[in-house]
Design an enzyme around this catalytic site. Structure first.
Site, PDB file in Angstrom:
ATOM      1  CB  SER A 162      13.193   2.269   4.546  1.00 52.97           C
ATOM      2  OG  SER A 162      12.383   2.639   3.474  1.00 52.97           O
ATOM      3  CG  HIS A 168       9.179  -0.960   2.409  1.00 45.57           C
ATOM      4  ND1 HIS A 168      10.365  -0.718   1.759  1.00 45.57           N
ATOM      5  CD2 HIS A 168       9.107  -0.030   3.412  1.00 45.57           C
ATOM      6  CE1 HIS A 168      10.973   0.315   2.320  1.00 45.57           C
ATOM      7  NE2 HIS A 168      10.230   0.747   3.324  1.00 45.57           N
TER       8      HIS A 168
HETATM    9  C1  GCU Z   1       8.801   6.408   2.033  1.00 41.76           C
HETATM   10  C2  GCU Z   1       9.850   7.099   1.197  1.00 41.76           C
HETATM   11  C3  GCU Z   1      11.046   6.209   0.961  1.00 41.76           C
HETATM   12  C4  GCU Z   1      11.563   5.651   2.249  1.00 41.76           C
HETATM   13  C5  GCU Z   1      10.440   4.990   3.013  1.00 41.76           C
HETATM   14  C6  GCU Z   1      10.823   4.506   4.419  1.00 41.76           C
HETATM   15  O1  GCU Z   1       8.194   5.391   1.312  1.00 41.76           O
HETATM   16  O2  GCU Z   1       9.253   7.511  -0.006  1.00 41.76           O
HETATM   17  O3  GCU Z   1      12.075   6.927   0.311  1.00 41.76           O
HETATM   18  O4  GCU Z   1      12.623   4.770   2.020  1.00 41.76           O
HETATM   19  O5  GCU Z   1       9.389   5.918   3.197  1.00 41.76           O
HETATM   20  O6  GCU Z   1      11.731   5.043   5.022  1.00 41.76           O
HETATM   21  O7  GCU Z   1      10.137   3.592   4.895  1.00 41.76           O
END
Ligand code: GCU
Length: 417
Positions: free
Chosen positions: A251, A396
């Site tokens: 992420s 995710h």
């Molecule tokens: C949020 C953010 C993302 C990122 C994520 C993370 O959802 O909007 O851009 O990748 O956090 O780091 O888990």
């Protein structure tokens, strides 16, 4: 030898336009389709691998610094102190070291590295280098690993008042799967992102210790931190193969891994996992999934991740003189695996695949091979070409199935050599 090999010397002496030469965002033309990575900012066509490395990559670095991630300072010397060695980690399978890195002449943050190297090996091994979200004490169940003293995300297991407690030990074991990595013959070097810069809009980390001429954002600072850890790993001739540096991250830390690879030619392979907007996903909204994160949204929720100028693209990201396919292309010839999950539309799996395909002409020029197909692979089926793609069922997260795929991809590209 580093991935750029023969071009490296030339790169150092090539003069490129300074970032001051780039116009204000409002003066850039609107371009709804993707900018061609093989065209210089002045429109000149890039026709050879040498020209790509010597002219276009330095120009793209300046463009990404200027408009998006900010400029970072040159690297000071990294000093290392080995705090603890356990030759019998993971039931005797590995040697674990805790190392503190300091930057010479900078009375600033220390980077705490956890290095785990397989005991059964014939020589130096490739290494996965990755930042973690919760401190090194979270990635293994080992009561001896130092509890990270820095600010922590409040919503993580065992964190109280933004500090790690004993209860946070081992909370990320299933995220990192270190034993699997060791069993497959790779080392792991991990460190906490907050050692370099806590993820807070109201406070700067390592940036405070350098001059105001550097407008480096949090993601740029984290990527710079990756490179300082690589500085150290390169000194470990008996343990670490300097041609086997793999950067990985989930992420926001996947965005960081990609940025590190694009700026640091020592990286041999890159795995940005579910990185999305500001990383592997397009800034141009028309090029991806509905419901994916936008430039405006990321700049509003996480203003510190990018520099000030990037906010000028909130309403018209189509003015950006690049898109994220250019950042991927800058990694050539290093294999890059974009890794995703079906339910994680926020990270824009379709848009990421479009970025991969758009980086392909550069890989064909520099590495002879790019994407295996312009059609997204089926769910659960790894496309393991140098520009690789993987999408699994689920949401995710980074898990054991992902690591199996990361290891297969690394085996194919590093072990085969
Ligand atoms: C949020 C953010 C993302 C990122 C994520 C993370 O959802 O909007 O851009 O990748 O956090 O780091 O888990």
């Amino acid at each position: 030898m580093h991935r750029i090999g023969v071009f490296f010397m030339a790169l150092a002496v090539t003069s490129v336009a300074s970032s001051g030469d780039f116009p204000d965002p409002a003066k850039l033309p609107i371009k709804a389709d993707l900018p061609d990575p093989l065209h210089m900012f002045n429109g000149k066509k890039v026709t050879s691998a040498k020209q790509w490395q010597n002219e276009r990559v330095p120009e793209l670095r300046r463009l990404f610094e200027h408009y998006m991630y900010g400029k970072a300072p040159p690297a000071p010397k990294v000093n290392a102190k080995v705090e603890r060695v356990d030759k019998n980690a993971l039931g005797g399978k590995a040697t674990l070291k805790e190392i503190t890195l300091t930057l010479q002449g900078i009375d600033g943050p220390k980077i705490h590295v956890l290095l785990v190297v397989p005991n059964k090996r014939k020589g130096p091994v490739p290494v996965f280098v990755g930042m973690n979200f919760c401190g090194n004490h979270a990635v293994l169940n080992d009561p001896k690993i130092t509890l990270n003293p820095n600010w922590m995300y409040g919503n993580r297991k065992g964190v109280k008042d933004n500090k790690a407690t004993e209860k946070s030990r081992g909370s990320d074991v299933d995220v990192w799967n270190i034993e699997d990595i060791i069993d497959r013959g790779y080392a792991v070097a991990t460190f906490y992102s907050g050692d370099i810069d806590a993820d807070r809009a109201d406070e700067r980390g390592i940036q405070k210790y350098f001059g105001k001429e550097f407008d480096w954002s949090t993601i740029r600072a984290w990527a710079w931190g990756f490179s300082r850890v690589i500085d150290y790993l390169e000194t470990l001739e008996d343990e670490i193969d300097p041609k086997g540096i793999i950067v990985v991250g989930h992420s926001r830390l996947g965005k960081t891994a990609l940025l590190c690879c694009a700026f640091d030619v020592r990286v041999a392979l890159c795995i940005p996992h579910q990185a999305g907007c500001g990383g592997t996903g397009p800034s141009r909204p028309a090029l991806g999934n509905k419901g994916a994160e936008s430039v405006k949204r990321i700049n509003t929720s996480f203003p510190h991740w990018f520099n000030k100028r990037f906010k000028d693209f909130n309403e018209e990201p189509e003015r950006l003189p690049f898109d994220q396919h250019c950042l991927i292309a800058m990694c050539a010839p290093a294999p890059v695996l974009l890794s995703n999950a079906v339910d994680d539309k926020w990270a824009n799996p379709d848009g990421q695949f479009n970025m991969l395909v758009a980086a392909d002409p550069v890989y064909r020029l520099v590495a002879a091979e790019g994407v295996a197909s312009k059609k997204m692979p089926a769910v659960g089926k790894l496309m393991d070409s140098p520009l690789g793609y993987w999408i699994r069922e689920g949401k995710h997260s980074m898990n054991r199935d992902d690591w199996r795929v990361f290891l297969d991809f690394a085996d194919k590209h590093l072990k085969a050599k």
